[in-house]
Design an enzyme around this catalytic site. Structure first.
Site, PDB file in Angstrom:
ATOM      1  N   GLY A   1       7.423  47.628  43.446  1.00  0.00           N
ATOM      2  CA  GLY A   1       8.240  47.028  44.502  1.00  0.00           C
ATOM      3  C   GLY A   1       7.311  46.367  45.505  1.00  0.00           C
ATOM      4  O   GLY A   1       6.254  45.864  45.149  1.00  0.00           O
ATOM      5  N   GLU A   2       7.697  46.404  46.755  1.00  0.00           N
ATOM      6  CA  GLU A   2       6.856  45.880  47.837  1.00  0.00           C
ATOM      7  C   GLU A   2       6.203  47.064  48.542  1.00  0.00           C
ATOM      8  O   GLU A   2       6.890  47.841  49.207  1.00  0.00           O
ATOM      9  CB  GLU A   2       7.696  45.069  48.824  1.00  0.00           C
ATOM     10  CG  GLU A   2       8.282  43.795  48.246  1.00  0.00           C
ATOM     11  CD  GLU A   2       7.224  42.723  48.022  1.00  0.00           C
ATOM     12  OE1 GLU A   2       6.113  42.856  48.575  1.00  0.00           O
ATOM     13  OE2 GLU A   2       7.508  41.766  47.286  1.00  0.00           O
ATOM     14  N   SER A   3       4.899  47.204  48.406  1.00  0.00           N
ATOM     15  CA  SER A   3       4.225  48.386  48.946  1.00  0.00           C
ATOM     16  C   SER A   3       4.393  48.520  50.453  1.00  0.00           C
ATOM     17  O   SER A   3       4.519  49.635  50.969  1.00  0.00           O
ATOM     18  CB  SER A   3       2.740  48.370  48.580  1.00  0.00           C
ATOM     19  OG  SER A   3       2.089  47.221  49.106  1.00  0.00           O
TER      20      SER A   3
ATOM     21  N   CYS B   1       2.244  50.084  39.776  1.00  0.00           N
ATOM     22  CA  CYS B   1       2.141  48.878  40.609  1.00  0.00           C
ATOM     23  C   CYS B   1       2.098  49.239  42.095  1.00  0.00           C
ATOM     24  O   CYS B   1       1.110  49.772  42.562  1.00  0.00           O
ATOM     25  CB  CYS B   1       3.268  47.903  40.264  1.00  0.00           C
ATOM     26  SG  CYS B   1       2.954  46.209  40.831  1.00  0.00           S
TER      27      CYS B   1
ATOM     28  N   ARG C   1      -4.420  44.427  46.539  1.00  0.00           N
ATOM     29  CA  ARG C   1      -3.014  44.113  46.255  1.00  0.00           C
ATOM     30  C   ARG C   1      -2.877  42.702  45.682  1.00  0.00           C
ATOM     31  O   ARG C   1      -3.670  41.822  45.969  1.00  0.00           O
ATOM     32  CB  ARG C   1      -2.176  44.201  47.544  1.00  0.00           C
ATOM     33  CG  ARG C   1      -2.206  45.561  48.215  1.00  0.00           C
ATOM     34  CD  ARG C   1      -1.347  45.596  49.481  1.00  0.00           C
ATOM     35  NE  ARG C   1      -1.654  44.488  50.378  1.00  0.00           N
ATOM     36  CZ  ARG C   1      -0.748  43.704  50.968  1.00  0.00           C
ATOM     37  NH1 ARG C   1       0.537  43.902  50.763  1.00  0.00           N
ATOM     38  NH2 ARG C   1      -1.121  42.730  51.766  1.00  0.00           N
TER      39      ARG C   1
ATOM     40  N   ILE D   1       3.180  42.263  37.214  1.00  0.00           N
ATOM     41  CA  ILE D   1       3.969  41.433  38.119  1.00  0.00           C
ATOM     42  C   ILE D   1       3.361  41.555  39.511  1.00  0.00           C
ATOM     43  O   ILE D   1       3.472  42.596  40.156  1.00  0.00           O
ATOM     44  CB  ILE D   1       5.447  41.874  38.143  1.00  0.00           C
ATOM     45  CG1 ILE D   1       6.042  41.857  36.722  1.00  0.00           C
ATOM     46  CG2 ILE D   1       6.257  40.967  39.076  1.00  0.00           C
ATOM     47  CD1 ILE D   1       7.433  42.473  36.639  1.00  0.00           C
ATOM     48  N   ARG D   2       2.691  40.499  39.968  1.00  0.00           N
ATOM     49  CA  ARG D   2       1.993  40.552  41.267  1.00  0.00           C
ATOM     50  C   ARG D   2       1.211  41.852  41.368  1.00  0.00           C
ATOM     51  O   ARG D   2       1.272  42.571  42.367  1.00  0.00           O
ATOM     52  CB  ARG D   2       2.989  40.411  42.418  1.00  0.00           C
ATOM     53  CG  ARG D   2       3.706  39.077  42.466  1.00  0.00           C
ATOM     54  CD  ARG D   2       4.709  39.006  43.612  1.00  0.00           C
ATOM     55  NE  ARG D   2       4.041  39.195  44.892  1.00  0.00           N
ATOM     56  CZ  ARG D   2       4.635  39.696  45.967  1.00  0.00           C
ATOM     57  NH1 ARG D   2       5.889  40.076  45.929  1.00  0.00           N
ATOM     58  NH2 ARG D   2       3.975  39.826  47.090  1.00  0.00           N
TER      59      ARG D   2
ATOM     60  N   HIS E   1       3.660  47.606  34.910  1.00  0.00           N
ATOM     61  CA  HIS E   1       5.027  48.127  34.818  1.00  0.00           C
ATOM     62  C   HIS E   1       5.332  48.549  33.382  1.00  0.00           C
ATOM     63  O   HIS E   1       5.821  47.746  32.583  1.00  0.00           O
ATOM     64  CB  HIS E   1       6.034  47.051  35.234  1.00  0.00           C
ATOM     65  CG  HIS E   1       6.014  46.716  36.684  1.00  0.00           C
ATOM     66  ND1 HIS E   1       6.854  47.315  37.600  1.00  0.00           N
ATOM     67  CD2 HIS E   1       5.253  45.842  37.384  1.00  0.00           C
ATOM     68  CE1 HIS E   1       6.614  46.821  38.801  1.00  0.00           C
ATOM     69  NE2 HIS E   1       5.641  45.930  38.697  1.00  0.00           N
TER      70      HIS E   1
ATOM     71  N   GLU F   1       7.738  50.398  32.512  1.00  0.00           N
ATOM     72  CA  GLU F   1       9.205  50.490  32.391  1.00  0.00           C
ATOM     73  C   GLU F   1       9.853  49.157  32.064  1.00  0.00           C
ATOM     74  O   GLU F   1      11.044  49.109  31.722  1.00  0.00           O
ATOM     75  CB  GLU F   1       9.800  51.068  33.686  1.00  0.00           C
ATOM     76  CG  GLU F   1       9.936  50.107  34.851  1.00  0.00           C
ATOM     77  CD  GLU F   1       8.640  49.767  35.580  1.00  0.00           C
ATOM     78  OE1 GLU F   1       8.698  48.994  36.551  1.00  0.00           O
ATOM     79  OE2 GLU F   1       7.565  50.278  35.180  1.00  0.00           O
TER      80      GLU F   1
END
EC number: 4.3.3.6
Length: 201
Positions: A48-50, A80, A109, A137-138, A180, A182
Site C-alpha cells: 500500500g502506501e507506507s 512491499c 522506497r 509495484i513501486r 507482492h 499475493e
C-alpha cells in the site's frame, strides 16, 4: 487446527492476502485496532502506501501494540510497504514518516520508479523455492542488512547472476519481501509461511 492469521487492513492490498490465506485453509481476521491482535498465530503487513499506513497505525493506536506483539515472537509476513513499515532505517523517508524499527535493514522506497515501471518476474527464494512468481509495484529495495538478517532473495543482475538488489530477508520471526506474492497465482510464499506459523501454534 487452522492457524488464525491477522491481516493489517488499514489501507492497501489486504483483501488479496486474505483470499490467498483462506484458500490455503487459514482463518483470517482484519486487524485495525489493538484488540484485533488478541489470539493471533501470525500477522501480515500488506503493501500500500507506507506513509498512509504509518499514520493510520498511529491514529488507531495500533503501532505500539503491534510492535510489542512482534517483539514477543508473533510471526510476520511483510510485503512491499509492509517491509518499509518494519525497517529500522529509510533512505528517503517522507517528512514525519515513522517506522516500527523491528527489522534491522535500510530500505529505499519506490526504488524501481513509478507505477508505470512496475514489473513481474521470477525469483529463487531460500526456503520457499526456485522460480517463484513476484510482482513489483513501486517496490522498495533493501540497501543494507544488519548482522542478524538473512538475505533470502535477490534480483538477477544484468548478467543473470543472483547478485542484484536485495528483495527478500528473514530476521527471527519476520519474513519481509519487496514484492507482492499475493498478486500472482503462485502461492508458495504464503504456503511456506503458513507452514512455519502452524509449527509455532
Amino acid at each position: 487446527m487452522a492457524p488464525l492469521v491477522g491481516v493489517v487492513a488499514l489501507q492497501g492490498g489486504f483483501a488479496e492476502h486474505i483470499e490467498v490465506l483462506e484458500s490455503l485453509g487459514a482463518n483470517t481476521r482484519r486487524v485495525r485496532r489493538s484488540a484485533d491482535l488478541q489470539g493471533l498465530d501470525g500477522i501480515v503487513l500488506p503493501g500500500g502506501e507506507s506513509t498512509v499506513i504509518d499514520k493510520l497505525m498511529r491514529s488507531f493506536s495500533l503501532a505500539e501494540p503491534l510492535k510489542d506483539a512482534v517483539r514477543r515472537g508473533l510471526p510476520v509476513l511483510a510485503t512491499c510497504a509492509g517491509l518499509v513499515v518494519l525497517a529500522t532505517d529509510l533512505e528517503d523517508a517522507a517528512k514525519g514518516q515513522h517506522t516500527l524499527s523491528l527489522l534491522d535493514v535500510t530500505v529505499r522506497r519506490n526504488a524501481f520508479g513509478s507505477q508505470l515501471d512496475s514489473f513481474e518476474g521470477t525469483l529463487d527464494i531460500d526456503g520457499v523455492g526456485d522460480g517463484v512468481s513476484a510482482t513489483f509495484i513501486r517496490a522498495p529495495v533493501i540497501t543494507r542488512v544488519g548482522p542478524g538478517v538473512e538475505v533470502i532473495a535477490q534480483l538477477p543482475d544484468e548478467a543473470g547472476n543472483v547478485s542484484g538488489a536485495i528483495v527478500g530477508v528473514r530476521q527471527r520471526n519476520v519474513l519481509a519481501l519487496s514484492f507482492h506474492p499475493e498478486e500472482t497465482d503462485d502461492d508458495r510464499v504464503h504456503r511456506t509461511w503458513l507452514r512455519q506459523v502452524s509449527e509455532e501454534v
